[in-house]
Design a protein around this motif. Structure first.
Motif, PDB file in Angstrom:
ATOM      1  N   GLU A   1      10.677 -16.231 -21.258  1.00  0.00           N
ATOM      2  CA  GLU A   1      10.582 -17.652 -20.951  1.00  0.00           C
ATOM      3  C   GLU A   1      11.989 -18.189 -20.770  1.00  0.00           C
ATOM      4  O   GLU A   1      12.955 -17.608 -21.255  1.00  0.00           O
TER       5      GLU A   1
ATOM      6  N   SER B   1       4.623 -16.545 -15.788  1.00  0.00           N
ATOM      7  CA  SER B   1       4.066 -15.911 -16.985  1.00  0.00           C
ATOM      8  C   SER B   1       2.930 -14.939 -16.666  1.00  0.00           C
ATOM      9  O   SER B   1       2.635 -14.050 -17.463  1.00  0.00           O
TER      10      SER B   1
ATOM     11  N   ASN C   1       9.215 -14.939 -25.926  1.00  0.00           N
ATOM     12  CA  ASN C   1       8.377 -15.762 -26.794  1.00  0.00           C
ATOM     13  C   ASN C   1       7.722 -14.901 -27.866  1.00  0.00           C
ATOM     14  O   ASN C   1       7.964 -13.694 -27.950  1.00  0.00           O
TER      15      ASN C   1
END
Length: 62
Positions: free
Chosen positions: A33, A7, A27
């Motif tokens: 993700e 991330s 997301n």
């Protein structure tokens, strides 16, 4: 095969999602993700393409 997205490296280009929407999603902030950390065999080749196509090299698979 297991897959993950770093991330900190992801910048939300969405290449992975376009290549394998069965495994990746964006997301609420627009970053990738993994929806299915344990990749089904029938999606493994698409995930490997996503790994190599990620412009930020944020995806790893093992």
């Amino acid at each position: 095969m297991k897959v993950s997205v770093d991330s900190d490296r992801c910048r939300g280009h969405g290449v992975c999602l376009s290549l394998c929407p069965e495994v990746f999603a964006l997301n609420d902030d627009g970053y990738a993700e993994v929806q299915t950390p344990e990749v089904p065999a029938d999606h493994a080749s698409a995930v490997l393409v996503a790994v190599s196509a990620c412009p930020e090299h944020a995806i790893t698979a093992s």
